[in-house]
Design a protein around this motif. Sequence first.
Motif, PDB file in Angstrom:
ATOM      1  N   ALA A 361      -6.533  -3.566   5.393  1.00 21.01           N
ATOM      2  CA  ALA A 361      -7.096  -4.060   4.376  1.00 21.01           C
ATOM      3  C   ALA A 361      -7.164  -3.136   3.263  1.00 21.01           C
ATOM      4  O   ALA A 361      -6.865  -3.355   1.963  1.00 21.01           O
ATOM      5  CB  ALA A 361      -8.306  -4.872   4.469  1.00 21.01           C
ATOM      6  N   GLU A 362      -7.293  -1.607   3.557  1.00 23.27           N
ATOM      7  CA  GLU A 362      -7.535  -0.803   2.676  1.00 23.27           C
ATOM      8  C   GLU A 362      -6.425   0.377   2.431  1.00 23.27           C
ATOM      9  O   GLU A 362      -6.388   1.445   1.825  1.00 23.27           O
ATOM     10  CB  GLU A 362      -8.842   0.289   3.061  1.00 23.27           C
ATOM     11  CG  GLU A 362      -9.947  -0.357   3.204  1.00 23.27           C
ATOM     12  CD  GLU A 362     -10.548  -1.282   1.891  1.00 23.27           C
ATOM     13  OE1 GLU A 362     -10.266  -0.835   1.006  1.00 23.27           O
ATOM     14  OE2 GLU A 362     -10.990  -2.447   1.984  1.00 23.27           O
ATOM     15  N   SER A 363      -5.213  -0.249   3.210  1.00 23.80           N
ATOM     16  CA  SER A 363      -4.065   0.664   2.956  1.00 23.80           C
ATOM     17  C   SER A 363      -3.018  -0.126   2.205  1.00 23.80           C
ATOM     18  O   SER A 363      -2.248  -1.011   2.460  1.00 23.80           O
ATOM     19  CB  SER A 363      -3.492   0.834   4.465  1.00 23.80           C
ATOM     20  OG  SER A 363      -2.201   1.421   4.417  1.00 23.80           O
ATOM     21  N   PRO A 364      -2.799   0.738   1.012  1.00 21.94           N
ATOM     22  CA  PRO A 364      -1.979   0.256   0.033  1.00 21.94           C
ATOM     23  C   PRO A 364      -0.314   0.249   0.515  1.00 21.94           C
ATOM     24  O   PRO A 364       0.343  -0.617   0.228  1.00 21.94           O
ATOM     25  CB  PRO A 364      -2.095   1.052  -1.244  1.00 21.94           C
ATOM     26  CG  PRO A 364      -3.255   1.671  -1.181  1.00 21.94           C
ATOM     27  CD  PRO A 364      -3.570   1.785   0.494  1.00 21.94           C
ATOM     28  N   GLU A 365      -0.118   1.276   1.557  1.00 25.21           N
ATOM     29  CA  GLU A 365       1.122   1.452   1.930  1.00 25.21           C
ATOM     30  C   GLU A 365       1.569   0.041   2.787  1.00 25.21           C
ATOM     31  O   GLU A 365       2.647  -0.407   3.092  1.00 25.21           O
ATOM     32  CB  GLU A 365       1.345   2.684   2.796  1.00 25.21           C
ATOM     33  CG  GLU A 365       1.323   3.883   1.969  1.00 25.21           C
ATOM     34  CD  GLU A 365       1.580   5.001   2.706  1.00 25.21           C
ATOM     35  OE1 GLU A 365       2.011   5.155   3.894  1.00 25.21           O
ATOM     36  OE2 GLU A 365       1.482   6.252   2.032  1.00 25.21           O
ATOM     37  N   HIS A 366       0.509  -0.165   3.902  1.00 23.05           N
ATOM     38  CA  HIS A 366       0.714  -1.513   4.569  1.00 23.05           C
ATOM     39  C   HIS A 366       1.069  -2.665   3.917  1.00 23.05           C
ATOM     40  O   HIS A 366       1.738  -3.268   4.271  1.00 23.05           O
ATOM     41  CB  HIS A 366      -0.127  -1.376   5.843  1.00 23.05           C
ATOM     42  CG  HIS A 366      -0.052  -0.537   6.679  1.00 23.05           C
ATOM     43  ND1 HIS A 366      -0.719   0.875   6.593  1.00 23.05           N
ATOM     44  CD2 HIS A 366       0.577  -0.419   8.004  1.00 23.05           C
ATOM     45  CE1 HIS A 366      -0.538   1.716   7.617  1.00 23.05           C
ATOM     46  NE2 HIS A 366       0.355   0.992   8.394  1.00 23.05           N
ATOM     47  N   LEU A 367       0.270  -2.845   2.808  1.00 19.10           N
ATOM     48  CA  LEU A 367       0.374  -3.948   2.056  1.00 19.10           C
ATOM     49  C   LEU A 367       1.569  -4.048   1.369  1.00 19.10           C
ATOM     50  O   LEU A 367       2.165  -4.993   1.325  1.00 19.10           O
ATOM     51  CB  LEU A 367      -0.720  -4.067   0.803  1.00 19.10           C
ATOM     52  CG  LEU A 367      -2.295  -4.622   1.360  1.00 19.10           C
ATOM     53  CD1 LEU A 367      -3.101  -4.159   0.357  1.00 19.10           C
ATOM     54  CD2 LEU A 367      -2.260  -5.816   1.681  1.00 19.10           C
ATOM     55  N   MET A 368       2.141  -2.931   0.753  1.00 20.09           N
ATOM     56  CA  MET A 368       3.339  -2.970   0.114  1.00 20.09           C
ATOM     57  C   MET A 368       4.514  -3.061   1.285  1.00 20.09           C
ATOM     58  O   MET A 368       5.375  -3.751   0.967  1.00 20.09           O
ATOM     59  CB  MET A 368       3.725  -1.306  -0.710  1.00 20.09           C
ATOM     60  CG  MET A 368       4.948  -1.395  -1.416  1.00 20.09           C
ATOM     61  SD  MET A 368       4.910  -0.016  -2.581  1.00 20.09           S
ATOM     62  CE  MET A 368       3.237  -0.246  -3.604  1.00 20.09           C
ATOM     63  N   GLU A 369       4.281  -2.654   2.424  1.00 14.54           N
ATOM     64  CA  GLU A 369       5.451  -2.713   3.588  1.00 14.54           C
ATOM     65  C   GLU A 369       5.758  -4.181   3.725  1.00 14.54           C
ATOM     66  O   GLU A 369       6.829  -4.773   3.927  1.00 14.54           O
ATOM     67  CB  GLU A 369       4.827  -1.904   4.785  1.00 14.54           C
ATOM     68  CG  GLU A 369       5.967  -2.119   6.110  1.00 14.54           C
ATOM     69  CD  GLU A 369       5.605  -1.597   7.241  1.00 14.54           C
ATOM     70  OE1 GLU A 369       6.233  -1.699   8.257  1.00 14.54           O
ATOM     71  OE2 GLU A 369       4.570  -1.011   7.328  1.00 14.54           O
ATOM     72  N   ALA A 370       4.425  -4.930   3.896  1.00 15.30           N
ATOM     73  CA  ALA A 370       4.532  -6.269   4.430  1.00 15.30           C
ATOM     74  C   ALA A 370       4.922  -7.011   3.025  1.00 15.30           C
ATOM     75  O   ALA A 370       5.563  -8.005   3.457  1.00 15.30           O
ATOM     76  CB  ALA A 370       3.101  -6.700   4.454  1.00 15.30           C
ATOM     77  N   PHE A 371       4.765  -7.101   2.035  1.00 15.75           N
ATOM     78  CA  PHE A 371       5.157  -7.671   1.042  1.00 15.75           C
ATOM     79  C   PHE A 371       6.630  -7.342   0.739  1.00 15.75           C
ATOM     80  O   PHE A 371       7.363  -8.574   0.463  1.00 15.75           O
ATOM     81  CB  PHE A 371       4.387  -7.175  -0.251  1.00 15.75           C
ATOM     82  CG  PHE A 371       5.240  -7.583  -1.808  1.00 15.75           C
ATOM     83  CD1 PHE A 371       5.253  -9.011  -1.976  1.00 15.75           C
ATOM     84  CD2 PHE A 371       6.234  -6.850  -2.517  1.00 15.75           C
ATOM     85  CE1 PHE A 371       5.722  -9.486  -3.044  1.00 15.75           C
ATOM     86  CE2 PHE A 371       6.776  -7.402  -3.616  1.00 15.75           C
ATOM     87  CZ  PHE A 371       6.730  -8.757  -3.769  1.00 15.75           C
ATOM     88  N   PHE A 372       7.097  -6.109   0.759  1.00 15.64           N
ATOM     89  CA  PHE A 372       8.725  -6.213   0.637  1.00 15.64           C
ATOM     90  C   PHE A 372       9.254  -6.683   1.746  1.00 15.64           C
ATOM     91  O   PHE A 372      10.452  -7.276   1.683  1.00 15.64           O
ATOM     92  CB  PHE A 372       9.157  -4.650   0.554  1.00 15.64           C
ATOM     93  CG  PHE A 372       8.705  -4.335  -1.083  1.00 15.64           C
ATOM     94  CD1 PHE A 372       9.332  -4.787  -1.979  1.00 15.64           C
ATOM     95  CD2 PHE A 372       7.953  -3.007  -0.996  1.00 15.64           C
ATOM     96  CE1 PHE A 372       9.324  -4.105  -3.274  1.00 15.64           C
ATOM     97  CE2 PHE A 372       7.712  -2.766  -2.420  1.00 15.64           C
ATOM     98  CZ  PHE A 372       8.312  -3.165  -3.442  1.00 15.64           C
TER      99      PHE A 372
END
Length: 540
Positions: A361-372
Motif C-alpha cells: 500500500a505504501e509502494s508507489p512502484e508496485h501501484l504503478m506496476e499493477a496499474f500499467f
Amino acid sequence: MLQLLLVDDEMSVVDTLAHTIPWKSLGIGEVHKAYSASEALNILNMHAIDIVITDVRMPGTDGLELSRLISRQWKHTKCMLLTAHAEFDYARTAIQNHIFDYILKPIRDEELIERVVRIIEVIRTERETHSVVQRAMDAMREHVPRLRGELLHDLLQGKRVPAGKLEEKLRMLEVPIRMNDGIAMMLIRYKEQFSDYDPFEMSLMEYAIFNMAEETFEEGYRVWCCKDVYDYLAIVLIPKTETEESADDLEERLNRWTNQFQMNVRHYLKRDVSVLLGHGGTFPADLLKMYHNLLLLFRKRFGNGQDLPLYVAGGGELADISTLQSLNEPPALLHLMEAGDWTAIETRLEAILSELEERWAESPEHLMEAFFALYAAFSNLAHTSGRKMIDLIGGDYLPVKELLPCKTVAHLGEWTRSVFGKFRQQARNENSTARLAAVKEAQKYILSNLSYDISVQSIADHLRMHPSYVSRLYKLETGENISDYITKLKLEKSVMLLKTSAKKIYEISEEIGYHNPHYFIKLFKKYYGTTPQDYRNSQM
C-alpha cells in the motif's frame, strides 16, 4: 486357459473329479491333482494355479489351513472347499480365509460345474478390470516425469496450489518431498544459443542433464527438475536423510558435487553449461523466493556472457524479492480476459487489489506496476474486439492521463472495478445481441419452411449450432419452447387457409408440413377446441 488344482486325501475323489467333469469346455486348460496339502503347496509353487478345490478333512494340514496359506501367498487364486460339514463355524472360518465358495458332499456334477463357472466369470472380470487399470497405471507411469516437471514449472511461475491439493499431487506423482522439507536449488544455462538445437535435440539434452544430476547428487540428494519459461533448467535438491554434519561441511560437500556435475556434463555430454547454486530454504514456502533470487543473480553475475562460470551464492546475496505474485501467477490475466471468464477475472482483480493493500500500500512502484499491467490487459481486450479503450470506458479514460489510479490502492481499486464493470456489461450486451440475432434467424427459417416437417435439428443445422443449445437459447430469449412456436405458426397458417381457401383438410395438412391428416385434426382440436371442418363451417 485357466489352471485348476484338485486336493483330497481320497485318491478316488480326486481322480473321479479330474476325469468326469468336462473341464476344457468350461475354460479350464489344465487340471492338477494333489493328495495332501503339502503336495498341493508344491504344485502351487511350480504352476500358476487359478482355482483350488480342496477337501476340508485331511490328515496333517487340513483344507482350512491350506486355504489360509493360499490366501496369504497366492492372493489371486480362488479356493473352494469340499466338506461334509454344514456347521456355521466352518463357513465362518472359510470366509475369514477368503474362500470363494464351499460345497457339501456328496457332490453333484451339475452343482460343481455351476459353482466353477461362477468362479471363472469372477476371475475373467477381475482380469479385464486389472488389465484396464494396469494400462492406465502404465500410461500414468510413462508420463509421470513430464507431469512432475510441469508441477514444478507451475510452482516456479507462482501458481497457487492449496497445501492439501499440493500434498496430494506430490504423493500421486511420487515426488520425494514433504511439506516443510529443506531444499536447495540451482539453475543451469547452456553456452550455445538455443537456436543451435532442434526441439528433439533439446529434449534429449535436457533428459541427459537431468539424469546426470540424479547420478551426481544421488549420495545425498534426490532431484526434481524442470525447464522454466526462460529455458533455464531448474533443479530442486532434496536431502535424502538428516545428517549431523556441520553446516560448513554440508555446504562444502554440496559445492563439490555441483562442481563435479558441471564437469560431468562437459565430459560426458560434450556440452558447456553455466551453473548457479543458490541458498537453502524450506518447501514450499521459500521455493518461489529462492527461484527469483537465482534469476536475479544470473542477471547480476552472469549477464549475457557465455564464459561458463560455476557460481555459488554467498550469504549476503539473498535478496527479498518483492513481486506482485497475484499479478503474475498463471494463468495470466491477459489469458483470462481472452477466454472471457468474467468470474475468474473478477476473482483475480480482487486478489491483486488485496495483495496491494496488505503488502504494498505504501509502494508507489508496485501501484504503478499493477496499474500499467491492468491497463495493458484491458487495452488488449478492447483492441482484439476491434474497439478503443476510450469508447468502452468513457470517463474512466480521463484519470489515466494524470495517473490518478496510481495514487493509492483505493484509487486503483475504484478505477479497476469501474472499468471491469463496463467491459463485463459490454460483453453481456454483445452476448444478448448475438442470442437475439440467433432467435430472429431461427424464426425467419421457421416462417420460410412451414410447409415442411421442421425439426430442432434442421434449425440447428441452419444456424450451425447444437440442437440442445438452440432449444435452451430460444427458451431463454422468448420464454417458450421452440417446438411450441413451430406448432403455433403451422396452426395459424391452417386457420388462414381454412378461412380463405377451398382446399380439402388433408391438403391443408400437407401444406403445413403434417403428412398425417389425423394427427393434424387431433392437434387442431387440442389447440382450438374444435375440428378443422367444424371451424370452417363456423366461418361460413
